[in-house]
Write an enzyme that holds these catalytic residues in place. Structure first.
Site, PDB file in Angstrom:
ATOM      1  N   GLY A  53       0.971  -1.151  -0.022  1.00  0.00           N
ATOM      2  CA  GLY A  53      -0.100   0.038  -0.077  1.00  0.00           C
ATOM      3  C   GLY A  53       0.808   1.246   0.092  1.00  0.00           C
ATOM      4  O   GLY A  53       1.862   1.246   0.606  1.00  0.00           O
ATOM      5  N   SER A  54       0.286   2.459  -0.782  1.00  0.00           N
ATOM      6  CA  SER A  54       1.078   3.633  -0.622  1.00  0.00           C
ATOM      7  C   SER A  54       0.743   4.255   0.854  1.00  0.00           C
ATOM      8  O   SER A  54      -0.093   3.727   1.675  1.00  0.00           O
ATOM      9  CB  SER A  54       0.364   4.508  -1.567  1.00  0.00           C
ATOM     10  OG  SER A  54       0.684   4.239  -2.795  1.00  0.00           O
ATOM     11  N   GLY A  55       1.546   5.116   0.974  1.00  0.00           N
ATOM     12  CA  GLY A  55       1.708   5.792   2.607  1.00  0.00           C
ATOM     13  C   GLY A  55       2.748   5.556   3.380  1.00  0.00           C
ATOM     14  O   GLY A  55       2.970   5.841   4.441  1.00  0.00           O
ATOM     15  N   HIS A  56       3.851   4.562   2.702  1.00  0.00           N
ATOM     16  CA  HIS A  56       4.911   4.041   3.558  1.00  0.00           C
ATOM     17  C   HIS A  56       6.178   4.577   3.031  1.00  0.00           C
ATOM     18  O   HIS A  56       7.166   4.072   3.254  1.00  0.00           O
ATOM     19  CB  HIS A  56       4.752   2.573   3.648  1.00  0.00           C
ATOM     20  CG  HIS A  56       3.770   1.906   4.201  1.00  0.00           C
ATOM     21  ND1 HIS A  56       3.313   2.177   5.527  1.00  0.00           N
ATOM     22  CD2 HIS A  56       2.753   1.110   3.655  1.00  0.00           C
ATOM     23  CE1 HIS A  56       2.272   1.537   5.650  1.00  0.00           C
ATOM     24  NE2 HIS A  56       1.947   0.928   4.705  1.00  0.00           N
ATOM     25  N   LYS A 104       5.820  -8.166   2.475  1.00  0.00           N
ATOM     26  CA  LYS A 104       5.650  -8.047   3.738  1.00  0.00           C
ATOM     27  C   LYS A 104       4.286  -9.177   4.214  1.00  0.00           C
ATOM     28  O   LYS A 104       3.421  -9.066   3.634  1.00  0.00           O
ATOM     29  CB  LYS A 104       5.235  -6.631   4.015  1.00  0.00           C
ATOM     30  CG  LYS A 104       6.524  -5.545   3.360  1.00  0.00           C
ATOM     31  CD  LYS A 104       6.218  -4.162   4.201  1.00  0.00           C
ATOM     32  CE  LYS A 104       4.666  -3.690   3.658  1.00  0.00           C
ATOM     33  NZ  LYS A 104       4.524  -3.510   2.063  1.00  0.00           N
ATOM     34  N   ASP A 109      -1.402  -8.408   0.786  1.00  0.00           N
ATOM     35  CA  ASP A 109      -0.043  -8.729  -0.102  1.00  0.00           C
ATOM     36  C   ASP A 109       0.355 -10.018  -0.235  1.00  0.00           C
ATOM     37  O   ASP A 109       0.700 -10.422  -1.349  1.00  0.00           O
ATOM     38  CB  ASP A 109       1.112  -7.821   0.799  1.00  0.00           C
ATOM     39  CG  ASP A 109       0.953  -6.366   0.733  1.00  0.00           C
ATOM     40  OD1 ASP A 109      -0.022  -5.920   0.405  1.00  0.00           O
ATOM     41  OD2 ASP A 109       1.832  -5.748   1.451  1.00  0.00           O
ATOM     42  N   HIS A 218       0.163   0.565  10.023  1.00  0.00           N
ATOM     43  CA  HIS A 218      -1.126   1.357   9.657  1.00  0.00           C
ATOM     44  C   HIS A 218      -1.678   1.665  10.735  1.00  0.00           C
ATOM     45  O   HIS A 218      -2.927   1.988  10.628  1.00  0.00           O
ATOM     46  CB  HIS A 218      -1.812  -0.202   8.925  1.00  0.00           C
ATOM     47  CG  HIS A 218      -1.199  -0.826   7.707  1.00  0.00           C
ATOM     48  ND1 HIS A 218      -0.615  -1.981   7.801  1.00  0.00           N
ATOM     49  CD2 HIS A 218      -1.040  -0.470   6.282  1.00  0.00           C
ATOM     50  CE1 HIS A 218      -0.089  -2.246   6.844  1.00  0.00           C
ATOM     51  NE2 HIS A 218      -0.568  -1.250   5.763  1.00  0.00           N
TER      52      HIS A 218
END
Length: 334
Positions: A53-56, A104, A109, A218
């Protein structure tokens, strides 16, 4: 909440357009959500593909380049990429030597990379998968069965990427990646909640004057909440949790790679001060730091806090860590 975005719906696409404009050595497919190093198929190397996911950020797209990932698949914010992205990435980087998926341990995922591996193998691409599950804070969480994959992802991608760059075959690249994961442990701490663009408000409640020990990337709950503590006391808890867990696995001694990773909103002034505390705890416990990295690498949007990742590193792992790397977010030796 104020954010430097156009709209929640376009935030990932806009970021990818910016990545493409800033780094012309990358082939960024904004529509398909795949980032590939332009020379990925040159030299007959094993391909390395990761994503999440984006945001990392800078994980994972910021680690695409020489000596690290061949391609990355960014999903929507805190949402797994889909198998079609992973399959497209595998085809883009396969030079006949096979492709390693670095995954991960988050349920979406894992499921999607497994499906993509099956599709790629049907198309004649040899695939190996390595699961990163380094977090010692909790066994299961809102997003996982088993331990979460966090800061050790950087160690796995850098060291396996160096092995692939040097021409190691797929089985050896996968083996060294698994060895890095098995030798690595992480523990995270949150001082504030993060805010997703779609929600526009904190994703969980963390009262003023409290911190969360063992937080996930998250915002998943950790081990416990406590009143705010000085950095030295936080370092004692985090490093102690990591070393206590490492005591049950091999290797149990030797020097370590140390990562003090910011969660996105903690300034370097604080991170370096926290690293001083971490280094002091390690010295007191007789652990030598062979290499250290401090900064924002595996983040959680605008969360304040940090994580500590340690990896027991022998001479081979240190050599691969020191090998040249040139990506948007990590570069040395070139």
């Amino acid at each position: 909440m104020k954010m430097l975005i156009n709209s929640p719906e376009t935030v990932v696409a806009d970021a990818l357009r910016g990545l493409a404009a800033a780094h012309p050595d990358l082939d960024v497919d904004v529509e398909a959500r795949v980032v590939v190093r332009k020379d990925a198929r040159q030299g007959g190397r094993v391909g390395l593909v990761s994503g999440g996911g984006s945001g990392h950020e800078p994980l994972h797209a910021g680690f695409v380049g020489h000596g690290m990932l061949s391609a990355a698949c960014p999903g929507e914010v805190f949402t797994s990429p889909v198998p079609d992205q992973m399959l497209r990435a595998a085809k883009a980087v396969d030079a006949g030597q096979g492709v390693l998926f670095v995954v991960k341990n988050y349920t979406g995922d894992v499921l999607n990379f497994d499906m993509a591996a099956e599709l790629a193998e049907e198309d004649g691409i040899r695939i190996e998968r390595v699961l990163v599950n380094d977090d010692v804070a909790v066994t299961d969480s809102l997003y996982t069965a088993g331990r979460r994959g966090t800061g050790a992802t950087l160690f796995v991608e850098k060291i396996a990427g160096a092995a692939a760059e040097a021409g190691a075959p797929l089985e050896e690249v996968a083996a060294v990646a698994r060895r890095v994961n098995e030798a690595s442990r992480s523990f995270g701490v949150a001082l504030s909640a993060c805010t997703t663009p779609a929600k526009g408000s904190p994703t969980f409640d963390l009262p003023d004057g409290e911190l969360e020990l063992g937080i996930g990337i998250h915002g998943e709950p950790g081990r416990e909440r406590r009143p705010m503590m000085p950095a030295g006391e936080i370092a004692q808890v985090a490093v102690g949790a990591v070393l206590d867990d490492m005591a049950n696995t091999a290797p149990v001694d030797g020097p370590v790679l140390a990562l003090v990773n910011g969660m996105g909103a903690t300034p370097l002034l604080e991170l370096y001060g926290f690293h001083a505390a971490v280094a002091g705890v390690l010295e007191a416990r007789g652990v030598q730091v062979a290499r250290a990295l401090v900064g924002n690498y595996v983040t959680s949007l605008d969360m304040a806090g940090c994580s500590v990742t340690l990896c027991r590193a022998d001479e081979e792992l240190l050599r691969l860590w020191d090998a040249p790397v040139q990506t948007a977010a990590l570069r040395w030796g070139r």
